[in-house]
Design a protein around this motif. Structure first.
Motif, PDB file in Angstrom:
ATOM      1  N   SER A  58       0.872  -1.179   0.000  1.00 57.30           N
ATOM      2  CA  SER A  58       0.000   0.000   0.000  1.00 57.30           C
ATOM      3  C   SER A  58       0.905   1.224   0.000  1.00 57.30           C
ATOM      4  CB  SER A  58      -0.955   0.018   1.199  1.00 57.30           C
ATOM      5  OG  SER A  58      -0.245  -0.053   2.417  1.00 57.30           O
ATOM      6  N   ASP A  59       0.364   2.344  -0.410  1.00 54.05           N
ATOM      7  CA  ASP A  59       1.123   3.589  -0.571  1.00 54.05           C
ATOM      8  C   ASP A  59       0.156   4.726  -0.245  1.00 54.05           C
ATOM      9  OD1 ASP A  59       2.751   5.659  -1.359  1.00 54.05           O
ATOM     10  OD2 ASP A  59       2.785   5.134  -3.483  1.00 54.05           O
ATOM     11  N   ILE A  60       0.249   5.224   0.989  1.00 51.43           N
ATOM     12  CA  ILE A  60      -0.808   6.089   1.530  1.00 51.43           C
ATOM     13  C   ILE A  60      -0.200   7.382   2.071  1.00 51.43           C
ATOM     14  CG2 ILE A  60      -2.609   6.247   3.312  1.00 51.43           C
ATOM     15  CD1 ILE A  60      -2.693   3.142   3.293  1.00 51.43           C
ATOM     16  N   GLY A  69       0.178   9.944  -9.849  1.00 48.16           N
ATOM     17  CA  GLY A  69       0.240   8.597  -9.275  1.00 48.16           C
ATOM     18  C   GLY A  69       0.848   7.599 -10.227  1.00 48.16           C
ATOM     19  N   HIS A  70       0.572   6.337  -9.968  1.00 47.87           N
ATOM     20  CA  HIS A  70       1.274   5.245 -10.653  1.00 47.87           C
ATOM     21  C   HIS A  70       0.524   3.951 -10.415  1.00 47.87           C
ATOM     22  CE1 HIS A  70       2.673   4.480  -6.506  1.00 47.87           C
ATOM     23  NE2 HIS A  70       2.843   5.792  -6.439  1.00 47.87           N
ATOM     24  N   PHE A  71       0.904   2.922 -11.170  1.00 48.91           N
ATOM     25  CA  PHE A  71       0.411   1.576 -10.876  1.00 48.91           C
ATOM     26  C   PHE A  71       0.928   1.152  -9.504  1.00 48.91           C
ATOM     27  CE2 PHE A  71       0.244   0.161 -15.608  1.00 48.91           C
ATOM     28  CZ  PHE A  71      -1.133   0.281 -15.645  1.00 48.91           C
ATOM     29  N   VAL A  82       5.861  -0.801  -5.350  1.00 49.02           N
ATOM     30  CA  VAL A  82       5.124   0.438  -5.055  1.00 49.02           C
ATOM     31  C   VAL A  82       4.867   1.182  -6.360  1.00 49.02           C
ATOM     32  CG1 VAL A  82       5.199   2.643  -3.884  1.00 49.02           C
ATOM     33  CG2 VAL A  82       6.044   0.614  -2.763  1.00 49.02           C
ATOM     34  N   HIS A  83       5.912   1.299  -7.161  1.00 48.58           N
ATOM     35  CA  HIS A  83       5.724   1.860  -8.502  1.00 48.58           C
ATOM     36  C   HIS A  83       5.730   0.666  -9.449  1.00 48.58           C
ATOM     37  CE1 HIS A  83       7.848   5.504  -6.560  1.00 48.58           C
ATOM     38  NE2 HIS A  83       6.547   5.597  -6.401  1.00 48.58           N
ATOM     39  N   ASP A  84       4.568   0.077  -9.619  1.00 49.41           N
ATOM     40  CA  ASP A  84       4.506  -1.178 -10.374  1.00 49.41           C
ATOM     41  C   ASP A  84       4.915  -0.927 -11.826  1.00 49.41           C
ATOM     42  OD1 ASP A  84       4.149  -3.810  -9.638  1.00 49.41           O
ATOM     43  OD2 ASP A  84       2.034  -3.896 -10.167  1.00 49.41           O
ATOM     44  N   VAL A  88      -4.222   1.791  -8.998  1.00 50.58           N
ATOM     45  CA  VAL A  88      -3.354   2.967  -9.112  1.00 50.58           C
ATOM     46  C   VAL A  88      -3.401   3.769  -7.821  1.00 50.58           C
ATOM     47  CG1 VAL A  88      -3.697   3.164 -11.610  1.00 50.58           C
ATOM     48  CG2 VAL A  88      -5.203   4.442 -10.061  1.00 50.58           C
ATOM     49  N   THR A  89      -2.412   4.655  -7.662  1.00 51.18           N
ATOM     50  CA  THR A  89      -2.522   5.647  -6.600  1.00 51.18           C
ATOM     51  C   THR A  89      -3.058   6.938  -7.206  1.00 51.18           C
ATOM     52  OG1 THR A  89      -0.326   6.593  -6.905  1.00 51.18           O
ATOM     53  CG2 THR A  89      -0.497   4.686  -5.426  1.00 51.18           C
ATOM     54  N   ILE A  90      -3.737   7.693  -6.354  1.00 48.91           N
ATOM     55  CA  ILE A  90      -4.153   9.051  -6.724  1.00 48.91           C
ATOM     56  C   ILE A  90      -3.618   9.946  -5.613  1.00 48.91           C
ATOM     57  CG2 ILE A  90      -6.119  10.615  -7.032  1.00 48.91           C
ATOM     58  CD1 ILE A  90      -5.789   8.723  -9.404  1.00 48.91           C
ATOM     59  N   GLU A  91      -2.622  10.785  -5.964  1.00 45.99           N
ATOM     60  CA  GLU A  91      -1.896  11.512  -4.944  1.00 45.99           C
ATOM     61  C   GLU A  91      -1.584  12.958  -5.337  1.00 45.99           C
ATOM     62  OE1 GLU A  91       2.254  10.109  -4.525  1.00 45.99           O
ATOM     63  OE2 GLU A  91       1.655   8.406  -5.751  1.00 45.99           O
ATOM     64  N   PRO A  92      -2.644  13.781  -5.469  1.00 44.42           N
ATOM     65  CA  PRO A  92      -2.392  15.196  -5.765  1.00 44.42           C
ATOM     66  C   PRO A  92      -1.668  15.865  -4.598  1.00 44.42           C
ATOM     67  CG  PRO A  92      -4.676  14.885  -5.084  1.00 44.42           C
ATOM     68  CD  PRO A  92      -4.068  13.505  -5.214  1.00 44.42           C
ATOM     69  N   ILE A 102      -2.410  14.089  -0.470  1.00 45.45           N
ATOM     70  CA  ILE A 102      -3.340  13.059  -0.002  1.00 45.45           C
ATOM     71  C   ILE A 102      -3.302  11.950  -1.041  1.00 45.45           C
ATOM     72  CG2 ILE A 102      -5.751  12.535   0.558  1.00 45.45           C
ATOM     73  CD1 ILE A 102      -5.971  15.490   1.468  1.00 45.45           C
ATOM     74  N   GLU A 103      -3.069  10.730  -0.575  1.00 48.31           N
ATOM     75  CA  GLU A 103      -2.829   9.622  -1.506  1.00 48.31           C
ATOM     76  C   GLU A 103      -3.631   8.391  -1.089  1.00 48.31           C
ATOM     77  OE1 GLU A 103       1.253   8.224  -1.563  1.00 48.31           O
ATOM     78  OE2 GLU A 103       0.926   7.195  -3.470  1.00 48.31           O
ATOM     79  N   ASP A 104      -4.424   7.904  -2.028  1.00 47.58           N
ATOM     80  CA  ASP A 104      -5.200   6.679  -1.821  1.00 47.58           C
ATOM     81  C   ASP A 104      -4.855   5.666  -2.907  1.00 47.58           C
ATOM     82  OD1 ASP A 104      -6.615   7.719   0.321  1.00 47.58           O
ATOM     83  OD2 ASP A 104      -8.293   8.404  -0.920  1.00 47.58           O
TER      84      ASP A 104
HETATM   85 MN    MN Z   1       2.628   6.873  -4.607  1.00 52.66          MN
END
Ligand code: MN
Ligand code: GLY
Ligand code: MN
Length: 439
Positions: free
Chosen positions: A251-253, A331-333, A338-340, A374-378, A415-417
């Motif tokens: 996870s990457d939060i 973000g990323h896969f 973590v960065h798939d 994916v992550t969404i991390e603005p 903020i990253e989910d």
């Molecule tokens: Mn990330």
């Protein structure tokens, strides 16, 4: 963990199918996938932390098992060469055990080169860190098309992988909650990091990347990884980017907090709202670049709303000023890494789909397929190095420097989910996890 064992048979069947399809198309008889070797510090007998080849741990949750191999034939059952040395200096791996064992023919090896006794005939593709194998296998390591096809396939996660990623978000949410409480108690970065790790019984080496535990201005250092033992004289803000690993999946939060209700806490709330809207764009068929460009629009609106700029949101977008405040990709896969892998791959046979030239750090440019995660991390940061570049240029007057000075002591907000592009729509594993914990 029950969910993992329930879903595993379908997962391993799918991994097998991907390999066998790719082997047949590329005319190999077997793939031999090496888990990796142990590296030592220069002129020393101290080892580096071991990280398994993701292509190996795709098959089974064996992320602490160097010198092992998976043999996948173009037809038939896969084999696992399981390295279990006779060694009284170190703790050796247990006998193979768990929900995954029955899906392999297992050969236990006492030395790494025993694999050669069993090396398959025919055309064999070797996937792994070649310099760590330690002997010549005679196999073909120049198997780029096969690897491209497998990397491409890794984007679509199985139910097993999604269950592991959900559990990794659960652990992350549990640890994030402990970290927030430590921040509220007035702990140093170092002690907040300890509280995070203690909450999930982890060491710094068990988490999938270096935790970013940043108080105040440190939130503006994107990959801040030097947690200070001293407490700051004032606690203004806290940015934490940290994950957990379950069955080899990460996870990457990221969460950001303000110590008080103030302008910065309002900015966090506004960013949270924008981030949720971006998460809602994670659907099959969506070009991920669109989400990144939509993030710039939202950052431009935030800059205008909080009077950080003297120009309009549209002008900040047009001039590229948003990149000063949001200088990374959205973000990323996410998965075994973590960065798939494969974020810039153009097709299943390879080729590059680079990010737009003015967004060079965007790690994912593909169209999302069903069950991509994916992550969404603005983010929005006050970074001196980037702000200073505008001094003496036309853009200098578009920045409200007084406001920048007011917000700079807070560092920045991110903020990253972790979000699944499911067939039913976006599934936010991280928000689910925090909600299930009541946090
Ligand atoms: Mn990330
Ligand atoms: N924690 C690294 C990243 O968010 O990509
Ligand atoms: Mn992160």
């Amino acid at each position: 963990m029950t969910a993992l064992s329930t879903h595993y048979p379908q997962h391993v069947a799918s991994v097998l199918q991907h390999h066998q399809d790719a082997l047949k198309t590329t005319e190999y008889d077997h793939a031999m996938i090496f888990s990796g070797g142990v590296r030592y510090q220069f002129q020393d007998d101290r080892t580096m932390p071991f990280a398994a080849n993701p292509m190996f741990k795709w098959w089974a949750p064996l992320n602490r098992h160097p010198y092992s191999w998976i043999q996948c034939p173009a037809d038939g059952k896969p084999r696992l060469f399981y390295y279990q040395p006779r060694d009284y200096w170190h703790l050796v791996p247990t006998d193979p055990q768990g929900y995954w064992t029955e899906h392999f023919d297992i050969v236990v090896m006492r030395s790494p080169d025993e694999v050669l006794k069993h090396w398959p005939d025919g055309r064999v593709a070797v996937i792994g860190e070649l310099d760590m194998i330690g002997f010549d296998t005679g196999g073909d390591s120049d198997c780029a098309e096969l690897i491209h096809r497998l990397h491409w396939a890794r984007a679509g996660k199985t139910d097993y992988e999604i269950a592991a990623l959900k559990e990794a978000s659960m652990q992350g949410a549990r640890a994030h909650t402990a970290a927030r409480e430590a921040f509220e108690r007035g702990c140093s970065e170092f002690d907040i990091n300890r509280a995070y790790l203690a909450a999930i019984d982890a060491t710094d080496f068990d988490v999938p990347y270096n935790n970013i535990v940043a108080l105040n201005e440190h939130g503006a250092v994107l990959h801040y990884d030097a947690p200070q033992r001293d407490k700051p004289s004032q606690f203004r803000s806290f940015l934490i980017d940290a994950g957990a690993e379950v069955a080899g999946y990460a996870s990457d939060i990221t969460r950001t907090y303000s110590a008080n209700p103030d302008l910065f806490s309002d900015m966090i709330s506004a960013m949270d709202e924008a981030q949720l809207e971006l998460c809602n764009m994670v659907t099959p068929g969506r070009d991920y670049v669109e989400i990144h460009l939509a993030t710039h629009e939202k950052v431009a609106e935030l800059l205008a709303q909080f009077d950080v700029i003297r120009c309009s949101a549209e002008q900040a977008l047009g001039s590229g000023l948003t990149s000063t405040f949001f200088p990374h990709g959205v973000g990323h896969f996410l998965g075994l890494q973590v960065h798939d892998i494969g974020g810039h791959q153009a097709t299943e046979t390879g080729g590059g789909k680079p990010p737009p030239s003015d967004h060079p750090y965007l790690r994912l440019t593909r169209t999302l397929t069903t069950n991509a995660v994916v992550t969404i991390e603005p983010g929005l940061y006050f970074i001196d190095m980037l702000l200073d570049e505008h001094k003496g240029t036309e853009l200098e007057r578009d920045i409200n420097w007084d406001r920048v000075a007011e917000l700079k002591p807070f560092g920045g907000v991110r903020i990253e989910d972790n979000v699944v592009a499911s067939a039913k729509g976006p599934r936010n594993l991280t928000r689910e996890a925090f909600a299930e914990l009541g946090a």
